[in-house]
Design a protein around this motif. Structure first.
Motif, mmCIF file in Angstrom:
data_model
loop_
_atom_site.group_PDB
_atom_site.id
_atom_site.type_symbol
_atom_site.label_atom_id
_atom_site.label_comp_id
_atom_site.label_asym_id
_atom_site.label_seq_id
_atom_site.Cartn_x
_atom_site.Cartn_y
_atom_site.Cartn_z
ATOM 1 N N UNK A 488 0.844 -1.193 0.000
ATOM 2 C CA UNK A 488 0.000 0.000 0.000
ATOM 3 C C UNK A 488 0.880 1.245 0.000
ATOM 4 N N UNK A 489 0.684 2.093 -1.018
ATOM 5 C CA UNK A 489 1.512 3.297 -1.136
ATOM 6 C C UNK A 489 1.235 4.295 -0.026
ATOM 7 N N UNK A 490 0.035 4.261 0.534
ATOM 8 C CA UNK A 490 -0.330 5.245 1.552
ATOM 9 C C UNK A 490 -0.011 4.789 2.969
ATOM 10 N N UNK A 491 0.596 3.610 3.133
ATOM 11 C CA UNK A 491 0.937 3.092 4.459
ATOM 12 C C UNK A 491 2.434 2.875 4.575
ATOM 13 N N UNK A 492 2.957 3.139 5.769
ATOM 14 C CA UNK A 492 4.352 2.841 6.098
ATOM 15 C C UNK A 492 4.368 1.780 7.186
ATOM 16 N N UNK A 493 5.188 0.755 7.014
ATOM 17 C CA UNK A 493 5.299 -0.301 8.019
ATOM 18 C C UNK A 493 6.279 0.128 9.105
ATOM 19 N N UNK A 494 5.886 -0.025 10.357
ATOM 20 C CA UNK A 494 6.713 0.364 11.509
ATOM 21 C C UNK A 494 7.304 -0.897 12.127
ATOM 22 N N UNK A 495 8.609 -1.012 12.068
ATOM 23 C CA UNK A 495 9.314 -2.175 12.615
ATOM 24 C C UNK A 495 9.645 -1.914 14.076
ATOM 25 N N UNK A 496 8.935 -2.563 14.969
ATOM 26 C CA UNK A 496 9.180 -2.427 16.408
ATOM 27 C C UNK A 496 9.103 -3.819 17.022
ATOM 28 N N UNK A 497 10.260 -4.405 17.293
ATOM 29 C CA UNK A 497 10.309 -5.771 17.810
ATOM 30 C C UNK A 497 9.862 -5.871 19.261
ATOM 31 N N UNK A 498 9.631 -4.746 19.912
ATOM 32 C CA UNK A 498 9.177 -4.781 21.307
ATOM 33 C C UNK A 498 7.661 -4.802 21.427
#
Length: 758
Positions: A488-498
């Protein structure tokens, strides 16, 4: 046979027991001080701080103050988790009061009494835990006994240490060996108390190739000792475990004892598994602890006794060196430390002591048997430690990079949820070097204090059965969720392993003509509104702004997943709602300017209409008295002209097309079918795939109960989400009224419509 004469109890002792009973009733009642009492105490603080003013406080008032200090900040008294203090606990507390009372006896009587208390308690403990011909040192800090033992060993190896001090150690450095699995900070504490450099401490690794990962590597220890002896150092003492603090493993004590004899070293053992020495059947690994030179026992948590001292049992033939090391004392008051334990052991008796330790062992065995039936669970012996692992066998090369970190987070969540939902189980979370984050169940340390029973273990197993599928599904869907978001171009994935859940996203506005400040403001507003909308949906999923210390801002984090979760629909819904919020925001941002221009254009058109009316009707019709007469004889047939204000386009249009096509539009709208994202079956919630499995309903109900503890706000009944659409055009009708044929428009009436619009 005549009955022995009954001796009268000392009135002071009887009164002390009554006071203790009354005090415990007040402290355990949970009744806080009244508002009048608080106000009275505030007034008494005018001149002298605290409750010292006047003639003093009575016992009840002082105990009430203690009660307020203990529980005054609790919002809900029912949620307190305090140690269960039974009758045996009251005996331990009474021992502290008696110690203060006994200490005022005359010296000779005090000496006899303390000697009797000390000798009795030491004999009972040595017999209970199979440590024959031992002496005992009672101490509050459970590390203090080991410190005293180290002083004893130093005095034994360095004959002139008492007179020469540290200079005796400078030529031949002593070495203290400690397992890497010992409790953290123990070796550093020893060096600090003994004024030894940290170079005197040697950490022995656990097995790396053979045997348990939590047992000391005996072969490597042998090599380390030989190397130290060859370099001129003095191997002094070895600290071994009969139940490591993390996983409850027992070192190979028999082999370690042989090494200590070979190199003239002192062997000290500590650990929770020493409690099982009191049972009839004991493993040979733990039984070997009875041959060690000293051991530290903690009967307080084992037996549920509050405020009783720890005990270090040791064997040494020179009482002078024991006195120099501080293991014995000539002060009678020092011997009174054993009084609470002396009273409690008598109250429990041999059967009561064994029953508590045996009960804890049975609870551990009960849980172990149930855990064997659960998939994705790895267990450890000793203190029962278990961990949820991936279906690939716990490998860190499983589903995706960083799986070990994710497993640690999920296991921490599992432990916290179990501790919250089954508090009497006493489970907690521990960090192990090899396994990572684990959940620990150590009934020997918690069951007696919390009153853990078999039904608590059954409740723990039931909760585990509900949570394990949720953890497994969440771990499996994390990568699917990430892949869907990245498409999805309008979404950013947030990498948070916690984060213990599917992961995080951020909605990114499509506008590119904004400066950085306005863009950040837009991102914050859209994502905050999006989070509120998602939390109002009729779904079991948990939505949050993220962990408390998350570095990423303006994000939306999704919690645990179940087997029937439709990840694609979830992501599409987030995009759809986010786009709708963004479009609505644009409309409202332009609303002010559009309305302002529309009002100006409306004023011009109304003014023009008034001028046209004047030209059409003539000047005579505008004159008072003349106009009505003229209208009477020659009426004017004026038509009603309307205007519509299009907010989307910001312009004025005629109302004729609106009214002409209104009927046709309503007819067509009635023929159209309503839009829906996904066809749903009765009772099916959002983001759920129908017929995903026979356990879908149970999984959904389970995760609903689990996520309830996460939710800070209650669910709000929400409407289903439709596909994003451009908001419908809204119209403002401006109607120009002309004068009737029999009525003249009064002066000033021409501008009334403009004023009303303003």
């Amino acid at each position: 046979m005549d009955n022995p004469p009954v001796k009268m109890m000392d009135p002071t002792l009887a009164e002390m027991g009554n006071h203790l009973s009354d005090a415990m009733k007040i402290l355990e009642s949970g009744k806080l001080e009244s508002e009048q009492g608080k106000e009275r105490r505030k007034l008494s603080w005018k001149d002298i701080p605290g409750p010292l003013q006047g003639d003093g406080q009575d016992v009840v008032s002082i105990l009430q103050l203690v009660q307020n200090l203990m529980h005054g900040d609790d919002d809900q008294q029912g949620q307190r988790r305090m140690q269960y203090v039974g009758e045996q606990g009251h005996m331990a507390l009474l021992g502290h009061s008696l110690a203060a009372y006994i200490s005022v006896l005359e010296r000779e009587r005090l000496r006899k009494l303390t000697t009797r208390i000390l000798s009795d308690t030491t004999l009972w403990l040595c017999r209970l835990f199979r440590y024959e011909n031992g002496s005992a040192y009672y101490h509050e800090d459970d590390r203090e006994g080991l410190v005293k033992v180290c002083r004893l060993v130093i005095n034994t190896h360095y004959e002139d240490y008492a007179t020469e001090g540290f200079t005796m150690l400078s030529s031949k450095h002593p070495v203290i060996y400690q397992s890497a699995a010992c409790r953290p900070g123990l070796g550093q504490h020893l060096c600090s108390q003994l004024a030894l450099p940290l170079s005197c401490l040697c950490i022995v690794p656990c097995n790396t190739m053979f045997g348990s990962l939590h047992q000391m590597d005996v072969a490597l220890l042998d090599k380390l000792i030989r190397d130290d002896r060859e370099s001129g150092k003095v191997p002094l003492l070895l600290i071994a475990n009969a139940g490591t603090p993390g996983a409850g493993h027992t070192d190979k004590l028999s082999r370690l004892k042989e090494l200590c004899v070979q190199y003239n070293m002192w062997l000290h053992v500590e650990g929770v598994n020493l409690a099982t020495l009191a049972l009839g059947q004991v493993s040979s690994a733990v039984t070997a602890a009875t041959k060690c030179d000293s051991m530290t026992l903690t009967p307080g948590p084992w037996l549920g006794l509050p405020a009783v001292p720890a005990v270090t049992l040791y064997r040494h033939e020179d009482p002078a060196l024991s006195l120099a090391a501080g293991l014995t004392s000539s002060q009678p008051v020092e011997k009174l430390r054993a009084l609470p334990l002396w009273l409690s052991l008598q109250y429990l008796g041999h059967d009561g002591i064994l029953q508590r330790i045996k009960h804890a062992s049975q609870l551990s065995q009960q849980l172990l048997e149930h855990l064997k039936t659960l998939a994705s669970i790895k267990t450890s012996v000793g203190e029962l430690v278990f961990i949820h692992s991936s279906s690939s066998g716990g490998s860190v090369e499983g589903y995706f990079a960083g799986e070990r970190d994710v497993l640690d987070v999920l296991n921490r969540w599992l432990g916290e949820q179990l501790a919250q939902q089954v508090p009497l189980s006493g489970v907690d979370v521990v960090e192990l070097e090899d396994e990572g984050t684990c959940v620990r169940f150590s009934p020997l340390m918690t069951a007696a204090a919390l009153g853990t029973q078999e039904n608590d273990v059954a409740a723990l197993v039931e909760k585990l059965g509900e949570m394990i599928p949720v953890l497994s599904c969440t771990l499996r869907y994390r990568q699917d969720f990430k892949d869907e978001v990245l498409q999805q171009a309008s979404l950013s994935y947030i990498e948070d392993l916690s984060w213990p859940g599917l992961g995080g996203v951020r909605y990114e506005p499509r506008a590119t003509d904004l400066d950085e400040d306005k863009r950040q403001h837009s991102v914050e507003k859209i994502n905050n509104d999006l989070l509120k909308k998602l939390m109002e949906l009729d779904t079991d999923l948990y939505f949050s702004g993220g962990p408390e210390f998350c570095e990423e801002k303006n994000c939306i984090f999704i919690g645990m997943a179940t087997e029937d979760l439709d990840v694609a629909e979830l992501v599409e819904t987030i995009v759809s709602i986010g786009r709708e919020i963004e479009e609505s925001g644009k409309l409202f941002e332009n609303m002010t300017e559009v309305v302002r221009r529309g009002i100006q254009e409306a004023e011009l058109q109304l003014q023009k209409a008034n001028e046209e009316k004047l030209m059409e009707e003539g000047v005579l019709r505008q004159i008072p008295l003349v106009g009505p007469v003229l209208n009477w004889f020659s009426p004017v047939q004026a038509s009603v002209k309307g205007r519509t204000f299009n907010l989307a386009e910001g312009c004025l249009d005629s109302t004729e097309p609106v009214y002409s096509v209104k009927a046709q539009m309503n007819k067509e709208a009635s023929l159209d079918s309503p839009k829906s994202i996904t066809k749903r079956f009765p009772g099916q919630k959002l983001f759920r795939r129908h017929g995903a499995g026979s356990d879908s309903v149970s999984d959904t109900s389970s995760v609903s109960q689990l996520e309830e503890s996460f939710r800070e706000t209650a669910h709000v009944q929400a409407n289903n989400v439709d596909e994003a659409e451009v908001p419908e055009e809204r119209h403002v009708h401006i109607v120009e009224e002309t004068a009737l044929s029999d009525q003249r428009v009064p002066e000033g009436q021409e501008t009334e419509s403009v004023d009303t619009l303003r």
